[in-house]
Write a protein that holds these residues in place. Structure first.
Motif, mmCIF file in Angstrom:
data_model
loop_
_atom_site.group_PDB
_atom_site.id
_atom_site.type_symbol
_atom_site.label_atom_id
_atom_site.label_comp_id
_atom_site.label_asym_id
_atom_site.label_seq_id
_atom_site.Cartn_x
_atom_site.Cartn_y
_atom_site.Cartn_z
ATOM 1 N N PRO A 101 0.828 -1.214 0.000
ATOM 2 C CA PRO A 101 0.000 0.000 0.000
ATOM 3 C C PRO A 101 0.862 1.264 0.000
ATOM 4 C CG PRO A 101 -0.810 -1.582 1.609
ATOM 5 C CD PRO A 101 0.503 -2.102 1.138
ATOM 6 N N VAL A 102 0.449 2.258 -0.759
ATOM 7 C CA VAL A 102 1.215 3.503 -0.859
ATOM 8 C C VAL A 102 1.434 4.123 0.513
ATOM 9 C CG1 VAL A 102 1.224 5.830 -1.816
ATOM 10 C CG2 VAL A 102 0.383 3.928 -3.202
ATOM 11 N N GLN A 103 0.423 4.053 1.365
ATOM 12 C CA GLN A 103 0.534 4.659 2.695
ATOM 13 C C GLN A 103 1.530 3.933 3.590
ATOM 14 O OE1 GLN A 103 -2.151 3.292 1.354
ATOM 15 N NE2 GLN A 103 -3.401 2.134 2.832
ATOM 16 N N HIS A 104 1.964 2.747 3.192
ATOM 17 C CA HIS A 104 2.943 1.999 3.979
ATOM 18 C C HIS A 104 4.379 2.307 3.569
ATOM 19 C CE1 HIS A 104 0.125 -1.455 5.503
ATOM 20 N NE2 HIS A 104 -0.308 -0.251 5.825
ATOM 21 N N ALA A 105 4.564 3.106 2.528
ATOM 22 C CA ALA A 105 5.919 3.431 2.065
ATOM 23 C C ALA A 105 6.724 4.137 3.142
ATOM 24 C CB ALA A 105 5.841 4.296 0.808
ATOM 25 N N TYR B 200 7.039 3.504 6.168
ATOM 26 C CA TYR B 200 7.663 2.607 7.134
ATOM 27 C C TYR B 200 9.054 2.140 6.692
ATOM 28 C CZ TYR B 200 3.030 2.467 9.219
ATOM 29 O OH TYR B 200 1.845 2.829 9.813
ATOM 30 N N TYR B 201 9.417 2.418 5.444
ATOM 31 C CA TYR B 201 10.746 2.041 4.949
ATOM 32 C C TYR B 201 11.742 3.194 5.054
ATOM 33 C CZ TYR B 201 8.348 -2.027 3.025
ATOM 34 O OH TYR B 201 7.607 -3.180 2.883
ATOM 35 N N CYS C 297 11.526 -0.187 15.494
ATOM 36 C CA CYS C 297 10.810 -1.357 16.025
ATOM 37 C C CYS C 297 9.563 -0.932 16.787
ATOM 38 C CB CYS C 297 11.728 -2.159 16.955
ATOM 39 S SG CYS C 297 12.838 -3.302 16.120
ATOM 40 N N VAL C 298 9.729 0.051 17.671
ATOM 41 C CA VAL C 298 8.599 0.532 18.473
ATOM 42 C C VAL C 298 7.506 1.077 17.569
ATOM 43 C CG1 VAL C 298 7.868 2.245 20.180
ATOM 44 C CG2 VAL C 298 10.034 1.021 20.488
ATOM 45 N N TRP C 299 7.882 1.833 16.555
ATOM 46 C CA TRP C 299 6.927 2.413 15.609
ATOM 47 C C TRP C 299 6.136 1.326 14.885
ATOM 48 C CZ3 TRP C 299 8.388 5.014 10.332
ATOM 49 C CH2 TRP C 299 7.241 5.621 9.784
ATOM 50 N N LEU C 300 6.851 0.299 14.403
ATOM 51 C CA LEU C 300 6.200 -0.779 13.663
ATOM 52 C C LEU C 300 5.282 -1.606 14.569
ATOM 53 C CD1 LEU C 300 9.223 -1.904 11.451
ATOM 54 C CD2 LEU C 300 7.090 -0.886 10.631
#
Length: 262
Positions: free
Chosen positions: A83-87, A89-90, A236-239
């Motif tokens: 998903p575009v909104q997941h970009a 997280y990288y 890690c905490v964010w994910l």
């Protein structure tokens, strides 16, 4: 016993996921240890153990995934499935790459660059396919936590082999913590998007930068190392927070759906 949904007999990894993971890890370690012993006896280059062990592993993985048609199941999917909104997280991974590139690069030749491109791509493919592909997917049948934690620990343990090459205990401990956090981040990204391609690309570029970096300069890298640990820890905490938030939203939506049907 065949499953009622498919009529097919469950595979060994489905029936004994923990044992399957232990076998995979032991085979990998055995192959690396054996290759390391041969390289030591014959006084070969430091890259030889990895080449001797990972090259046949890569061939076996390609044949296995092809014959069993498990490429997509293992995470080899189009990047468009993310998903575009997941970009976003990288993005921290780009910060990691930029940080390790700050130490600069050694004097390079075309032959050296080509060799290390092949070498690091081989390592990235094998390690990601094994840890974030086979091991992660196998343990995901137990639970998401088991998949993330166990695959990360095993990934970190594998890097203990560097202690056998004369690396100091302090450097080895730092590398173990780094590998553990990095493994957790990559596993959490696999959990979120189910796509192994970005992980292989990151792992490839990460290792390539390290191998082409200037190891001869006498600089203190501890501040950079500590910064990387902080970045990976926060990532890690964010994910984890994001995964729990999505799970809660999904649960609320499911509960709302049940109320509507009633």
């Amino acid at each position: 016993m065949a499953t009622p949904q498919t009529g097919k007999k469950p595979s060994f990894s489905e029936r004994r996921p923990v044992l399957a993971v232990l076998i995979i890890e032991l085979l990998l370690l055995l192959a690396v240890f054996a290759a390391g012993a041969v390289a030591t006896v014959k006084q070969l280059d430091y890259t030889s153990p990895v080449l001797m062990s990972f090259t046949p592993m890569a061939v076996v993985l390609i044949i296995y995934l092809t014959l069993r048609r498990r490429w997509a199941e293992t995470g080899f999917r189009s990047l468009r499935t993310i998903p575009v909104q997941h970009a976003k997280y990288y993005i921290p991974l780009l910060l990691v790459l930029g940080t390790i590139a700050l130490k600069g690069f050694a004097e390079l030749t075309l032959a050296k660059v080509i060799f290390f491109i092949f070498f690091t791509l081989l390592v990235a493919f094998v390690e990601e396919t094994v840890y974030r592909g086979l091991i992660f997917k196998t343990l995901l049948r137990k639970s998401a936590m088991a998949a993330v934690v166990t695959s990360s620990i095993l990934f970190s343990i594998t890097h203990m082999l560097n202690a056998l090459s004369g690396q100091s205990m302090a450097d080895t401990l730092l590398q173990l913590i780094y590998a553990l956090l990095l493994g957790a981040v990559l596993a959490l990204l696999m959990l979120k998007n189910g796509n192994i391609i970005p992980l292989i690309l990151f792992h490839f570029i990460h290792n390539l930068i390290q191998f082409l970096s200037d190891d001869l300069q006498d600089t203190n890298t501890l501040p950079y190392d500590l910064f990387l640990l902080i970045v990976l820890g926060v990532h890690c905490v964010w994910l984890i927070y994001s995964a729990r938030k999505e799970k809660r939203i999904s649960a609320d939506a499911g509960a709302a759906g049940l109320e509507v049907t009633h």
